[in-house]
Design a protein around this motif. Structure first.
Motif, PDB file in Angstrom:
ATOM      1  N   PHE A   3     -30.198  37.874  -0.920  1.00  0.00           N
ATOM      2  CA  PHE A   3     -29.961  39.304  -0.760  1.00  0.00           C
ATOM      3  C   PHE A   3     -28.590  39.572  -0.171  1.00  0.00           C
ATOM      4  N   LEU A   4     -28.019  40.711  -0.556  1.00  0.00           N
ATOM      5  CA  LEU A   4     -26.866  41.283   0.122  1.00  0.00           C
ATOM      6  C   LEU A   4     -27.312  42.661   0.584  1.00  0.00           C
ATOM      7  N   LEU A   5     -27.331  42.879   1.891  1.00  0.00           N
ATOM      8  CA  LEU A   5     -27.742  44.157   2.442  1.00  0.00           C
ATOM      9  C   LEU A   5     -26.521  45.029   2.680  1.00  0.00           C
ATOM     10  N   ASP A   6     -26.580  46.242   2.177  1.00  0.00           N
ATOM     11  CA  ASP A   6     -25.530  47.227   2.404  1.00  0.00           C
ATOM     12  C   ASP A   6     -25.484  47.564   3.894  1.00  0.00           C
ATOM     13  N   THR A   7     -24.352  48.048   4.348  1.00  0.00           N
ATOM     14  CA  THR A   7     -24.158  48.397   5.748  1.00  0.00           C
ATOM     15  C   THR A   7     -25.198  49.393   6.248  1.00  0.00           C
ATOM     16  N   CYS A   8     -25.633  50.307   5.380  1.00  0.00           N
ATOM     17  CA  CYS A   8     -26.575  51.349   5.789  1.00  0.00           C
ATOM     18  C   CYS A   8     -27.986  50.821   6.040  1.00  0.00           C
ATOM     19  N   VAL A   9     -28.276  49.611   5.635  1.00  0.00           N
ATOM     20  CA  VAL A   9     -29.588  49.003   5.867  1.00  0.00           C
ATOM     21  C   VAL A   9     -29.600  48.424   7.282  1.00  0.00           C
ATOM     22  N   LYS A  11     -30.011  46.229  10.571  1.00  0.00           N
ATOM     23  CA  LYS A  11     -29.870  44.796  10.831  1.00  0.00           C
ATOM     24  C   LYS A  11     -31.239  44.138  10.992  1.00  0.00           C
ATOM     25  N   SER A  12     -32.214  44.896  11.481  1.00  0.00           N
ATOM     26  CA  SER A  12     -33.556  44.336  11.634  1.00  0.00           C
ATOM     27  C   SER A  12     -34.138  43.918  10.284  1.00  0.00           C
ATOM     28  N   ALA A  13     -33.691  44.547   9.193  1.00  0.00           N
ATOM     29  CA  ALA A  13     -34.131  44.142   7.849  1.00  0.00           C
ATOM     30  C   ALA A  13     -33.610  42.743   7.536  1.00  0.00           C
ATOM     31  N   LYS A  14     -32.380  42.459   7.935  1.00  0.00           N
ATOM     32  CA  LYS A  14     -31.817  41.114   7.739  1.00  0.00           C
ATOM     33  C   LYS A  14     -32.665  40.087   8.474  1.00  0.00           C
ATOM     34  N   ASP A  15     -32.981  40.395   9.720  1.00  0.00           N
ATOM     35  CA  ASP A  15     -33.778  39.474  10.523  1.00  0.00           C
ATOM     36  C   ASP A  15     -35.152  39.249   9.900  1.00  0.00           C
ATOM     37  N   HIS A  22     -35.715  34.108   3.179  1.00  0.00           N
ATOM     38  CA  HIS A  22     -34.681  34.511   2.223  1.00  0.00           C
ATOM     39  C   HIS A  22     -33.282  34.201   2.761  1.00  0.00           C
ATOM     40  N   ASP A  23     -32.344  34.060   1.850  1.00  0.00           N
ATOM     41  CA  ASP A  23     -30.924  33.877   2.148  1.00  0.00           C
ATOM     42  C   ASP A  23     -30.312  35.282   2.169  1.00  0.00           C
ATOM     43  N   VAL A  24     -29.847  35.733   3.332  1.00  0.00           N
ATOM     44  CA  VAL A  24     -29.444  37.132   3.493  1.00  0.00           C
ATOM     45  C   VAL A  24     -28.049  37.247   4.084  1.00  0.00           C
ATOM     46  N   VAL A  25     -27.250  38.116   3.484  1.00  0.00           N
ATOM     47  CA  VAL A  25     -25.948  38.500   4.031  1.00  0.00           C
ATOM     48  C   VAL A  25     -26.001  40.007   4.258  1.00  0.00           C
ATOM     49  N   TRP A  26     -25.535  40.459   5.419  1.00  0.00           N
ATOM     50  CA  TRP A  26     -25.519  41.890   5.757  1.00  0.00           C
ATOM     51  C   TRP A  26     -24.074  42.338   5.897  1.00  0.00           C
ATOM     52  N   THR A  27     -23.665  43.335   5.110  1.00  0.00           N
ATOM     53  CA  THR A  27     -22.272  43.783   5.139  1.00  0.00           C
ATOM     54  C   THR A  27     -21.911  44.461   6.450  1.00  0.00           C
ATOM     55  N   LEU A  74     -33.946  51.682  -1.031  1.00  0.00           N
ATOM     56  CA  LEU A  74     -34.973  52.123  -0.099  1.00  0.00           C
ATOM     57  C   LEU A  74     -34.736  53.590   0.224  1.00  0.00           C
ATOM     58  N   VAL A  75     -35.760  54.419   0.033  1.00  0.00           N
ATOM     59  CA  VAL A  75     -35.614  55.857   0.223  1.00  0.00           C
ATOM     60  C   VAL A  75     -36.671  56.368   1.193  1.00  0.00           C
ATOM     61  N   GLY A  76     -36.226  57.008   2.266  1.00  0.00           N
ATOM     62  CA  GLY A  76     -37.148  57.660   3.181  1.00  0.00           C
ATOM     63  C   GLY A  76     -38.000  56.734   4.013  1.00  0.00           C
ATOM     64  N   LEU A  77     -37.554  55.509   4.192  1.00  0.00           N
ATOM     65  CA  LEU A  77     -38.319  54.541   4.988  1.00  0.00           C
ATOM     66  C   LEU A  77     -37.727  54.426   6.383  1.00  0.00           C
ATOM     67  N   ALA A  78     -38.594  54.327   7.378  1.00  0.00           N
ATOM     68  CA  ALA A  78     -38.137  54.084   8.741  1.00  0.00           C
ATOM     69  C   ALA A  78     -37.406  52.745   8.787  1.00  0.00           C
ATOM     70  N   THR A  79     -36.435  52.630   9.668  1.00  0.00           N
ATOM     71  CA  THR A  79     -35.687  51.369   9.773  1.00  0.00           C
ATOM     72  C   THR A  79     -36.617  50.194  10.029  1.00  0.00           C
ATOM     73  N   SER A  80     -37.679  50.427  10.758  1.00  0.00           N
ATOM     74  CA  SER A  80     -38.620  49.343  11.065  1.00  0.00           C
ATOM     75  C   SER A  80     -39.375  48.857   9.826  1.00  0.00           C
ATOM     76  N   ARG A  81     -39.351  49.600   8.729  1.00  0.00           N
ATOM     77  CA  ARG A  81     -40.061  49.231   7.500  1.00  0.00           C
ATOM     78  C   ARG A  81     -39.131  48.709   6.402  1.00  0.00           C
ATOM     79  N   GLN A  82     -37.829  48.772   6.606  1.00  0.00           N
ATOM     80  CA  GLN A  82     -36.890  48.404   5.542  1.00  0.00           C
ATOM     81  C   GLN A  82     -36.994  46.939   5.144  1.00  0.00           C
ATOM     82  N   GLY A  83     -37.034  46.047   6.081  1.00  0.00           N
ATOM     83  CA  GLY A  83     -37.145  44.622   5.758  1.00  0.00           C
ATOM     84  C   GLY A  83     -38.450  44.311   5.051  1.00  0.00           C
ATOM     85  N   TRP A  84     -39.533  44.860   5.552  1.00  0.00           N
ATOM     86  CA  TRP A  84     -40.843  44.661   4.933  1.00  0.00           C
ATOM     87  C   TRP A  84     -40.829  45.170   3.496  1.00  0.00           C
TER      88      TRP A  84
END
Length: 119
Positions: A3-9, A11-15, A22-27, A74-84
């Motif tokens: 995955f490559l996570l956009d800046t707006c996602v 950081k907890s999603a990366k974790d 998963h192999d994850v890079v966060w911009t 991801l649309v309308g999701l709480a930050t705590s739900r983005q990674g899930w």
């Protein structure tokens, strides 16, 4: 999955995604934002599914015909739900993402725009 996570996602999603194997890079870890076109190009070059909140990537991919390795929006999701949500989309729609689909996840539903990636 890579995955490559956009800046707006968040950081907890990366974790979360890393803890799921998963192999994850966060911009967001970069000093400056390289811009949407460069982010999409990087994800494609590195064989990564892009995870974003931004609809502009879909426009770049569809209207601009920019190559990509799949996009999860991801649309309308709480930050705590983005990674899930990104993990669930990757598990359920891996084949579609591999083919270049755009998967939009909202709290109510999932929409898939099939891809026709050209390698």
């Amino acid at each position: 999955m890579k995955f490559l996570l956009d800046t707006c996602v968040a950081k907890s999603a990366k974790d979360f995604l890393e803890s799921a194997g998963h192999d994850v890079v966060w911009t967001g870890e970069s000093d400056e934002d390289p811009g949407d076109e460069r982010i999409l190009a990087r994800a494609n070059e590195e064989g990564r599914v892009l995870v974003t909140l931004d609809k502009d990537f879909g426009e770049l991919a569809v209207v601009g015909e920019k190559p990509h390795r799949g996009i999860v929006r991801l649309v309308g999701l709480a930050t705590s739900r983005q990674g899930w949500a990104a993990n669930a989309a990757a598990d359920r729609y891996a084949q579609e993402l591999h083919a270049g689909a755009i998967v939009t996840v909202t709290p109510e539903r999932v929409r898939i725009r099939p891809g026709e990636r050209k390698d």
